[in-house]
Scaffold this active site. Structure first.
Site, PDB file in Angstrom:
ATOM      1  N   GLY A 134       0.822  -1.203   0.000  1.00 62.21           N
ATOM      2  CA  GLY A 134       0.000   0.000   0.000  1.00 62.21           C
ATOM      3  C   GLY A 134       0.854   1.250   0.000  1.00 62.21           C
ATOM      4  O   GLY A 134       2.054   1.216   0.318  1.00 62.21           O
ATOM      5  N   CYS A 135       0.247   2.373  -0.347  1.00 61.58           N
ATOM      6  CA  CYS A 135       1.005   3.617  -0.468  1.00 61.58           C
ATOM      7  C   CYS A 135       1.472   4.138   0.899  1.00 61.58           C
ATOM      8  O   CYS A 135       2.658   4.431   1.087  1.00 61.58           O
ATOM      9  CB  CYS A 135       0.190   4.669  -1.211  1.00 61.58           C
ATOM     10  SG  CYS A 135      -1.476   4.930  -0.572  1.00 61.58           S
ATOM     11  N   PHE A 136       0.555   4.247   1.858  1.00 66.41           N
ATOM     12  CA  PHE A 136       0.970   4.643   3.200  1.00 66.41           C
ATOM     13  C   PHE A 136       1.976   3.634   3.765  1.00 66.41           C
ATOM     14  O   PHE A 136       2.956   4.009   4.417  1.00 66.41           O
ATOM     15  CB  PHE A 136      -0.236   4.719   4.143  1.00 66.41           C
ATOM     16  CG  PHE A 136      -0.948   6.041   4.159  1.00 66.41           C
ATOM     17  CD1 PHE A 136      -0.260   7.230   4.337  1.00 66.41           C
ATOM     18  CD2 PHE A 136      -2.328   6.093   4.003  1.00 66.41           C
ATOM     19  CE1 PHE A 136      -0.919   8.454   4.369  1.00 66.41           C
ATOM     20  CE2 PHE A 136      -3.001   7.309   4.037  1.00 66.41           C
ATOM     21  CZ  PHE A 136      -2.299   8.492   4.218  1.00 66.41           C
ATOM     22  N   ALA A 137       1.701   2.343   3.526  1.00 70.37           N
ATOM     23  CA  ALA A 137       2.577   1.301   4.049  1.00 70.37           C
ATOM     24  C   ALA A 137       3.992   1.455   3.520  1.00 70.37           C
ATOM     25  O   ALA A 137       4.974   1.278   4.256  1.00 70.37           O
ATOM     26  CB  ALA A 137       2.018  -0.078   3.696  1.00 70.37           C
ATOM     27  N   ALA A 139       5.528   4.284   2.392  1.00 72.92           N
ATOM     28  CA  ALA A 139       6.175   5.470   2.965  1.00 72.92           C
ATOM     29  C   ALA A 139       6.581   5.245   4.411  1.00 72.92           C
ATOM     30  O   ALA A 139       7.688   5.617   4.829  1.00 72.92           O
ATOM     31  CB  ALA A 139       5.239   6.670   2.855  1.00 72.92           C
TER      32      ALA A 139
END
Length: 324
Positions: A134-137, A139
């Site tokens: 995932g994107c948040f994951a 970063a």
């Protein structure tokens, strides 16, 4: 040249995949599948590609492509694979959260490897199926993995991250349309965001017991990018922290440790993650920045494809930010 297929090509991640693959030296697009736009030109959904391609969306799949990318809403990838078969040689890269957790990693005999190259590069090189992070994951993990590797996440970690509106997908919603989003910032899913599961599993693969991740996600009034800040107790010096991070990422082609404070514009439209460290008394502040559609989604998916097929890891991903 390998043949690629894209499932769900009319959304933001599908559009980014098309843009990258059209310019990839080792890959060509065989089909772009869409249930809502079959028979229409790609440019009806992605006008930025006008003059670049005449490809049309299709309502049929070629089961013999070398690799297929699933750019579907969460929960829909598993359903699609149940209804559509691909050849045994076709590699699958899923951009949803259907197969990221260990309990979901085996699906109908298919073993999905979590596709974070900075953590699992050798496994990805041998993998046949990938669960793209995932994107948040992405970063957050790239800001914390070196600390977990050194067994330094014993204390709680407080995380604040803000994402652009493209993180909500192409379908309009009450919190993504212009009138609401413009000149506005808000938090959502405080301390319960769905990416916490995959983040914790990866951190715990390096450090058995870690402190709690207190994650507060925010919606920003911009379109692309994630800026994440995380802070926790750290007994060493800032020089020791920088050395720790640089050593962890010494072979990572897309993760850079910055000497100066970072900002979003230096990574937007790239597959880069930039990380900066700052120490205040006994607290270490880690800031990371990525483009949520590239390093947080489609760019990382192509990076995984490159590793799976033995291509140059940077192939098709020599993208530069436009700071001004």
């Amino acid at each position: 040249m390998i043949k690629t297929g894209i499932i769900g090509g009319s959304g933001y991640t599908g559009g980014e995949l098309i843009r990258i693959l059209l310019n990839h030296p080792n890959a060509e697009i065989d089909f772009v599948f869409s249930t809502t736009r079959a028979g229409k030109k790609i440019t009806t959904a992605h006008p930025d590609l006008l003059g670049t391609t005449d490809i049309q969306f299709t309502g049929a799949v070629n089961p013999d492509v070398d690799v297929v990318f699933l750019c579907l809403g969460h929960g829909n990838s598993s359903k699609f694979l149940q209804e559509n078969e691909f050849s045994e040689s076709t590699k699958i890269i899923d951009l949803s959260n259907d197969f990221r957790l260990k309990k979901d990693a085996v699906f109908e005999g298919k073993q999905f490897i979590y596709g974070l190259p900075e953590l699992k590069k050798e496994e990805i090189q041998q993998a046949h199926h990938i669960a793209n992070p995932g994107c948040f994951a992405t970063a957050i993990q790239l800001g914390l993995l070196p600390l977990a590797k050194a067994n330094l996440l014993g204390k709680d970690v407080h995380i604040n991250a803000v994402t652009g509106s493209t993180g909500a997908g192409v379908s309009p919603s009450a919190t993504s349309h212009f009138s609401w989003r413009n000149n506005n910032v808000s938090w959502y899913k405080p301390f319960t965001h769905q990416h916490l599961g995959e983040i914790n599993e990866c951190l715990n693969s390096l450090q058995a017991e870690t402190g709690e991740l207190m994650f507060l996600p925010n919606r920003g009034n911009f379109t692309r990018g994630i800026l994440a800040t995380a802070y926790t107790k750290f007994g060493g010096t800032i020089s020791e922290a920088v050395e720790l991070f640089k050593d962890f990422y010494k072979d990572a082609l897309f993760t850079q440790i910055a000497d100066e404070p970072i900002h979003l514009k230096q990574v937007v439209n790239t597959n880069q993650c930039h990380v900066h460290l700052h120490k205040h008394n006994d607290t270490l502040l880690v800031t990371s920045a990525i483009d949520n559609l590239l390093k947080g989604a489609s760019g990382q998916a192509v990076q995984n494809m490159n590793l799976m097929f033995g291509f140059d890891e940077k192939a098709g991903l020599a993208l530069k930010a436009g700071v001004f």
